[in-house]
Design an enzyme around this catalytic site. Sequence first.
Site, short mmCIF file in Angstrom:
data_model
loop_
_atom_site.label_atom_id
_atom_site.label_comp_id
_atom_site.label_asym_id
_atom_site.label_seq_id
_atom_site.Cartn_x
_atom_site.Cartn_y
_atom_site.Cartn_z
N ARG A 106 16.60 -43.31 35.23
CA ARG A 106 14.99 -43.67 33.99
C ARG A 106 14.68 -42.51 33.31
O ARG A 106 14.39 -41.37 34.76
CB ARG A 106 14.60 -43.95 34.46
CG ARG A 106 13.31 -44.60 33.22
CD ARG A 106 12.34 -45.86 33.99
NE ARG A 106 11.64 -45.29 34.71
CZ ARG A 106 10.07 -45.90 34.55
NH1 ARG A 106 10.43 -47.63 34.66
NH2 ARG A 106 8.96 -45.57 35.32
N CYS A 108 10.80 -40.77 31.73
CA CYS A 108 10.05 -41.88 30.99
C CYS A 108 9.30 -40.81 30.57
O CYS A 108 8.78 -39.43 31.06
CB CYS A 108 8.86 -42.55 31.99
SG CYS A 108 7.93 -43.37 31.29
#
Length: 130
Positions: A106, A108
Amino acid sequence: MTMKIIQTAQAPAPVGPYNQAIAANGFLFTAGQIALDPQTMTIMGEGNVEVQAKQVLTNLGAVLQEAGCGWENVVKTTVFLKDMNDFAAVNAIYGQYFDEATAPARSCVEVARLPKDVLVEIDCVAVLPT
Protein backbone atom coordinates in the site's frame (compact mmCIF):
# COMPACT_ATOMS: atom_id res chain seq x y z
CA MET A 1 -3.38 -7.55 -25.05
CA THR A 2 -7.03 -8.08 -24.22
CA MET A 3 -8.75 -5.58 -21.96
CA LYS A 4 -12.20 -5.98 -20.45
CA ILE A 5 -14.18 -3.11 -18.97
CA ILE A 6 -15.70 -3.89 -15.57
CA GLN A 7 -18.84 -1.99 -14.57
CA THR A 8 -21.43 -2.53 -11.85
CA ALA A 9 -24.47 -0.60 -10.67
CA GLN A 10 -23.43 -1.56 -7.11
CA ALA A 11 -20.65 1.06 -7.26
CA PRO A 12 -20.95 4.70 -8.32
CA ALA A 13 -20.92 5.49 -12.01
CA PRO A 14 -17.72 7.26 -13.05
CA VAL A 15 -17.79 11.05 -12.68
CA GLY A 16 -15.45 11.51 -15.64
CA PRO A 17 -14.14 9.79 -18.77
CA TYR A 18 -12.94 6.55 -17.13
CA ASN A 19 -14.22 3.09 -16.17
CA GLN A 20 -14.72 1.57 -12.73
CA ALA A 21 -12.10 -1.05 -13.55
CA ILE A 22 -10.18 -2.71 -16.35
CA ALA A 23 -9.20 -6.38 -16.41
CA ALA A 24 -6.01 -6.99 -18.41
CA ASN A 25 -3.34 -9.69 -18.50
CA GLY A 26 -4.57 -11.44 -15.37
CA PHE A 27 -4.88 -8.28 -13.30
CA LEU A 28 -7.70 -5.96 -12.30
CA PHE A 29 -6.95 -2.24 -12.15
CA THR A 30 -9.62 -0.20 -10.39
CA ALA A 31 -10.34 3.47 -10.63
CA GLY A 32 -10.20 5.36 -7.38
CA GLN A 33 -13.39 5.06 -5.38
CA ILE A 34 -14.77 7.89 -3.29
CA ALA A 35 -17.65 7.99 -0.80
CA LEU A 36 -20.45 8.27 -3.35
CA ASP A 37 -23.67 6.35 -2.76
CA PRO A 38 -24.15 4.30 -5.95
CA GLN A 39 -27.90 4.89 -6.09
CA THR A 40 -28.11 8.59 -5.26
CA MET A 41 -24.61 9.69 -6.34
CA THR A 42 -24.42 11.83 -3.19
CA ILE A 43 -21.45 11.97 -0.83
CA MET A 44 -21.88 9.81 2.25
CA GLY A 45 -20.54 11.02 5.60
CA GLU A 46 -19.67 14.55 4.58
CA GLY A 47 -16.88 15.66 6.93
CA ASN A 48 -16.62 12.19 8.55
CA VAL A 49 -13.59 10.23 7.37
CA GLU A 50 -14.68 6.96 9.02
CA VAL A 51 -18.06 6.94 7.26
CA GLN A 52 -16.38 7.93 4.00
CA ALA A 53 -13.73 5.19 4.30
CA LYS A 54 -16.43 2.56 4.85
CA GLN A 55 -18.35 3.75 1.78
CA VAL A 56 -15.16 3.84 -0.30
CA LEU A 57 -14.33 0.25 0.64
CA THR A 58 -17.93 -0.86 0.06
CA ASN A 59 -17.75 0.64 -3.44
CA LEU A 60 -14.36 -0.92 -4.10
CA GLY A 61 -15.65 -4.29 -2.89
CA ALA A 62 -18.56 -4.09 -5.35
CA VAL A 63 -16.15 -3.51 -8.24
CA LEU A 64 -13.93 -6.38 -7.10
CA GLN A 65 -16.95 -8.68 -6.83
CA GLU A 66 -18.17 -7.75 -10.32
CA ALA A 67 -14.77 -8.85 -11.65
CA GLY A 68 -14.93 -12.15 -9.73
CA CYS A 69 -12.40 -11.02 -7.13
CA GLY A 70 -12.44 -10.67 -3.37
CA TRP A 71 -10.29 -8.80 -0.89
CA GLU A 72 -7.89 -11.77 -0.89
CA ASN A 73 -7.06 -11.05 -4.55
CA VAL A 74 -5.89 -7.48 -3.86
CA VAL A 75 -2.12 -7.06 -4.14
CA LYS A 76 -1.76 -3.25 -4.03
CA THR A 77 -3.79 -0.28 -2.86
CA THR A 78 -3.25 3.44 -2.99
CA VAL A 79 -4.93 5.58 -0.35
CA PHE A 80 -5.33 9.30 -0.97
CA LEU A 81 -6.08 11.41 2.11
CA LYS A 82 -7.11 15.03 2.27
CA ASP A 83 -5.47 15.20 5.71
CA MET A 84 -2.73 12.83 6.91
CA ASN A 85 -4.08 13.34 10.43
CA ASP A 86 -6.86 10.94 9.33
CA PHE A 87 -4.31 8.14 8.78
CA ALA A 88 -5.14 6.23 12.00
CA ALA A 89 -8.90 6.56 11.54
CA VAL A 90 -8.72 5.26 7.97
CA ASN A 91 -6.38 2.45 9.05
CA ALA A 92 -8.95 1.32 11.63
CA ILE A 93 -11.59 0.96 8.90
CA TYR A 94 -9.12 -0.45 6.33
CA GLY A 95 -8.05 -3.10 8.85
CA GLN A 96 -11.61 -4.46 8.87
CA TYR A 97 -11.07 -5.48 5.23
CA PHE A 98 -7.38 -6.45 5.30
CA ASP A 99 -5.62 -8.03 8.27
CA GLU A 100 -1.92 -7.41 8.84
CA ALA A 101 -0.95 -10.99 7.93
CA THR A 102 -2.46 -10.82 4.44
CA ALA A 103 -2.72 -7.10 3.73
CA PRO A 104 -1.63 -5.96 0.26
CA ALA A 105 1.20 -3.57 -0.45
CA ARG A 106 0.00 0.00 0.00
CA SER A 107 0.91 3.61 -0.58
CA CYS A 108 -0.78 6.42 1.31
CA VAL A 109 -0.41 10.05 0.33
CA GLU A 110 -1.88 13.35 1.42
CA VAL A 111 -3.27 15.42 -1.42
CA ALA A 112 -4.43 19.02 -1.66
CA ARG A 113 -7.89 18.14 -2.92
CA LEU A 114 -9.95 15.14 -3.99
CA PRO A 115 -12.93 14.90 -6.36
CA LYS A 116 -16.13 16.33 -4.89
CA ASP A 117 -14.06 17.48 -1.88
CA VAL A 118 -14.15 14.05 -0.21
CA LEU A 119 -11.68 13.14 2.53
CA VAL A 120 -10.43 9.79 1.19
CA GLU A 121 -10.08 7.92 -2.10
CA ILE A 122 -8.74 4.39 -2.61
CA ASP A 123 -7.84 2.40 -5.71
CA CYS A 124 -6.36 -1.06 -6.05
CA VAL A 125 -4.74 -3.69 -8.21
CA ALA A 126 -5.91 -7.29 -7.84
CA VAL A 127 -4.92 -10.61 -9.37
CA LEU A 128 -7.85 -12.12 -11.28
CA PRO A 129 -8.76 -15.64 -10.16
CA THR A 130 -7.90 -18.39 -12.62
